[in-house]
Design an enzyme around this catalytic site. Structure first.
Site, PDB file in Angstrom:
ATOM      1  N   GLY A   1       6.516  -1.931   6.176  1.00  0.00           N
ATOM      2  CA  GLY A   1       7.900  -2.382   6.199  1.00  0.00           C
ATOM      3  C   GLY A   1       8.835  -1.518   7.018  1.00  0.00           C
ATOM      4  O   GLY A   1       8.514  -0.401   7.404  1.00  0.00           O
TER       5      GLY A   1
ATOM      6  N   SER B   1      11.136   5.547  15.697  1.00  0.00           N
ATOM      7  CA  SER B   1       9.927   5.192  16.451  1.00  0.00           C
ATOM      8  C   SER B   1      10.320   4.748  17.855  1.00  0.00           C
ATOM      9  O   SER B   1      10.688   3.601  18.076  1.00  0.00           O
ATOM     10  CB  SER B   1       9.186   4.070  15.727  1.00  0.00           C
ATOM     11  OG  SER B   1       8.862   4.490  14.422  1.00  0.00           O
TER      12      SER B   1
ATOM     13  N   CYS C   1       6.212  -5.334  16.048  1.00  0.00           N
ATOM     14  CA  CYS C   1       5.748  -4.400  17.091  1.00  0.00           C
ATOM     15  C   CYS C   1       4.270  -4.716  17.388  1.00  0.00           C
ATOM     16  O   CYS C   1       3.481  -4.872  16.449  1.00  0.00           O
ATOM     17  CB  CYS C   1       5.902  -2.955  16.622  1.00  0.00           C
ATOM     18  SG  CYS C   1       7.582  -2.581  16.088  1.00  0.00           S
TER      19      CYS C   1
ATOM     20  N   GLU D   1       0.834  -1.202   0.000  1.00  0.00           N
ATOM     21  CA  GLU D   1       0.000   0.000   0.000  1.00  0.00           C
ATOM     22  C   GLU D   1       0.866   1.248   0.000  1.00  0.00           C
ATOM     23  O   GLU D   1       1.996   1.232   0.483  1.00  0.00           O
ATOM     24  CB  GLU D   1      -0.884  -0.011   1.250  1.00  0.00           C
ATOM     25  CG  GLU D   1      -1.855  -1.161   1.226  1.00  0.00           C
ATOM     26  CD  GLU D   1      -2.660  -1.296   2.506  1.00  0.00           C
ATOM     27  OE1 GLU D   1      -3.577  -2.127   2.515  1.00  0.00           O
ATOM     28  OE2 GLU D   1      -2.390  -0.589   3.491  1.00  0.00           O
TER      29      GLU D   1
ATOM     30  N   CYS E   1      -1.201   5.777  10.255  1.00  0.00           N
ATOM     31  CA  CYS E   1      -0.014   5.017  10.648  1.00  0.00           C
ATOM     32  C   CYS E   1      -0.376   3.697  11.291  1.00  0.00           C
ATOM     33  O   CYS E   1      -1.248   3.635  12.140  1.00  0.00           O
ATOM     34  CB  CYS E   1       0.783   5.785  11.695  1.00  0.00           C
ATOM     35  SG  CYS E   1       1.497   7.261  11.086  1.00  0.00           S
TER      36      CYS E   1
HETATM   37  N1  SAH Z   1       8.881   0.457  10.220  1.00  0.00           N
HETATM   38  C1  SAH Z   1       9.036   1.846  10.327  1.00  0.00           C
HETATM   39  C2  SAH Z   1       8.126   2.628   9.394  1.00  0.00           C
HETATM   40  C3  SAH Z   1       6.709   2.160   9.272  1.00  0.00           C
HETATM   41  S1  SAH Z   1       5.700   2.373  10.690  1.00  0.00           S
HETATM   42  C4  SAH Z   1       8.862   2.294  11.761  1.00  0.00           C
HETATM   43  O1  SAH Z   1       8.459   1.498  12.596  1.00  0.00           O
HETATM   44  O2  SAH Z   1       9.191   3.443  12.051  1.00  0.00           O
HETATM   45  C5  SAH Z   1       5.434   4.127  10.664  1.00  0.00           C
HETATM   46  C6  SAH Z   1       5.020   4.724  12.003  1.00  0.00           C
HETATM   47  O3  SAH Z   1       3.732   4.241  12.378  1.00  0.00           O
HETATM   48  C7  SAH Z   1       5.962   4.357  13.146  1.00  0.00           C
HETATM   49  O4  SAH Z   1       6.316   5.517  13.862  1.00  0.00           O
HETATM   50  C8  SAH Z   1       5.130   3.456  14.032  1.00  0.00           C
HETATM   51  O5  SAH Z   1       5.526   3.556  15.377  1.00  0.00           O
HETATM   52  C9  SAH Z   1       3.734   3.995  13.775  1.00  0.00           C
HETATM   53  N2  SAH Z   1       2.655   3.077  14.102  1.00  0.00           N
HETATM   54  C10 SAH Z   1       2.657   1.745  13.987  1.00  0.00           C
HETATM   55  N3  SAH Z   1       1.464   1.236  14.391  1.00  0.00           N
HETATM   56  C11 SAH Z   1       0.694   2.283  14.789  1.00  0.00           C
HETATM   57  C12 SAH Z   1      -0.632   2.424  15.269  1.00  0.00           C
HETATM   58  N4  SAH Z   1      -1.405   1.380  15.473  1.00  0.00           N
HETATM   59  N5  SAH Z   1      -1.097   3.654  15.556  1.00  0.00           N
HETATM   60  C13 SAH Z   1      -0.317   4.733  15.355  1.00  0.00           C
HETATM   61  N6  SAH Z   1       0.929   4.677  14.866  1.00  0.00           N
HETATM   62  C14 SAH Z   1       1.444   3.468  14.583  1.00  0.00           C
HETATM   63 FE1  SF4 Z   2       7.167  -2.109  13.812  1.00  0.00          FE
HETATM   64 FE2  SF4 Z   2       7.324  -0.335  11.786  1.00  0.00          FE
HETATM   65 FE3  SF4 Z   2       7.374  -2.978  11.290  1.00  0.00          FE
HETATM   66 FE4  SF4 Z   2       5.139  -1.837  12.130  1.00  0.00          FE
HETATM   67  S1  SF4 Z   2       6.169  -1.431  10.218  1.00  0.00           S
HETATM   68  S2  SF4 Z   2       6.021  -3.798  12.875  1.00  0.00           S
HETATM   69  S3  SF4 Z   2       5.914  -0.259  13.534  1.00  0.00           S
HETATM   70  S4  SF4 Z   2       8.894  -1.816  12.458  1.00  0.00           S
END
Ligand code: SAH
Ligand code: SF4
Length: 346
Positions: free
Chosen positions: A159, A214, A110, A85, A331
């Site tokens: 990703g 993050s 995560c 996406e 996000c």
């Molecule tokens: N993998 C990278 C980029 C993709 S996630 C990362 O983790 O930074 C992009 C952002 O979305 C990150 O800051 C992550 O902490 C946040 N994010 C993930 N799940 C979320 C959720 N359920 N609600 C709000 N932000 C979220």
């Molecule tokens: Fe964690 Fe970013 Fe991967 Fe989601 S996309 S599992 S926030 S590292």
């Protein structure tokens, strides 16, 4: 398509004159044309030849969802049938941001993130990442009518970009290459869950590239519970390494902090954030975008209280407002299941 070459490979042998190549690149990367037959400056013969030998895009739009706030989420199918996406974001001042994916799924696990539940399916190639940008640019110029509009790119879709380091670096080389988009690296942000050993090599290559880390928790043992990667790179290491990098490159870091009810919003966590009250950092609060059995979105008053407390303590802090919430484009909402019907994608 598998036997044809990518637009990036267009060489002198394929198009005999340099000015013709320039015409093609201008059509694609300036005008946002993604179909050779629509490049009207070329002869019909050349258009045909090119269509047989090359393809412009590595992604195909399967579904799109439009939010009432102007956000548009696209589901793209790749040549092997896997899907990713990407999101087009526009604010009231017409500032445009492309949020793109770097992997199909993610292996970081995560607990609050929907992409994490997919596991890693595969990395995207540099050409696929560039194609996401090309397609969103095409959408902006042709469908939204925003010509010659500058845009920003955030690697915040599906990703972990630094887990696909070489292809992501290559994609940035292509996007910033004057022959292609010629975008300044300072308009590009990589968001990482904290693979801090890969930030410096990236900055050496692109010193003005922006990074968002993050953080999501300020206490080591608690961060490990929600972000498995925290076991590999500790908060001590993150704080020290990023401060060093700031001293070296003078490039500030955004610390993303997803606010999760009863998990990371008490005084204890605010106290522990103290070590990040430093000119190297700007904190961006992101209220959790969905609630499930494990994690809950905080109430509005809890969010404001948390933010005010940080302001009182002189943190540089902003809040990210939810975009595309009605279409699950916010996000952490990006998730696509292989066997689900494209109609149902959310
Ligand atoms: N993998 C990278 C980029 C993709 S996630 C990362 O983790 O930074 C992009 C952002 O979305 C990150 O800051 C992550 O902490 C946040 N994010 C993930 N799940 C979320 C959720 N359920 N609600 C709000 N932000 C979220
Ligand atoms: Fe964690 Fe970013 Fe991967 Fe989601 S996309 S599992 S926030 S590292």
């Amino acid at each position: 398509m598998a036997t044809t070459k990518n637009i990036i490979e267009l060489s002198e042998n394929d198009v005999d004159k340099a000015f013709r190549r320039k015409q093609i690149y201008d059509a694609v990367f300036k005008k946002g044309i993604v179909d050779f037959s629509a490049i009207s400056t070329l002869s019909k013969d050349l258009r045909n030849q090119l269509s047989q030998k090359f393809h412009i895009l590595e992604v195909n739009e399967v579904v799109r969802k439009e939010s009432i706030d102007g956000t548009v989420k696209f589901l793209f199918r790749l040549s092997d049938g896997k899907c990713v996406e990407a999101v087009f974001l526009i604010d009231k001042n017409n500032h445009v941001t492309f949020c793109i994916s770097s992997q199909v799924g993610c292996r970081m696990g995560c607990v609050f993130c929907k992409t994490g539940t997919m596991g890693l399916i595969r990395n995207l190639s540099a050409a696929e990442i560039l194609s996401e940008v090309l397609y969103l640019y095409h959408f902006m110029t042709t469908e939204k009518g925003l010509k010659d509009q500058l845009f920003n790119i955030v690697y915040m879709g599906m990703g972990e970009p630094l887990d696909n380091f070489d292809n992501v670096m290559e994609s940035i080389s292509l996007i910033t290459n004057p022959t292609f988009f010629g975008l300044s690296p300072s308009r590009i942000t990589i968001s990482t869950c904290g693979l801090i050993d890969r930030i410096e090599p990236a900055m050496q290559r692109f010193p003005t590239l922006r990074f968002a880390l993050s953080l999501n928790h300020s206490i080591q043992e608690e961060r490990e519970k929600i972000m498995p990667i925290a076991r590999k790179f500790s908060l001590d290491e993150i704080a020290a390494r990023l401060k060093d990098l700031y001293a070296k490159f003078k490039n500030r870091f955004t610390l993303e902090y997803v606010l999760i009810k009863d998990v990371n919003m008490s005084k204890k966590e605010i106290d522990a954030l103290q070590r990040f009250r430093h000119q190297a950092f700007h904190i961006n609060l992101i209220p959790l975008n969905h609630s499930d059995d494990q994690v809950k979105r905080p109430e509005e008053k809890e969010i404001s209280r948390f933010m005010q407390e940080l302001e009182k303590r002189h943190f540089c802090v902003t809040r990210r407002y939810r975009r595309g919430a009605d279409i699950d484009a916010a996000c952490g909402e990006l998730c696509y299941r292989e066997n689900s019907n494209a109609q149902d994608f959310s």
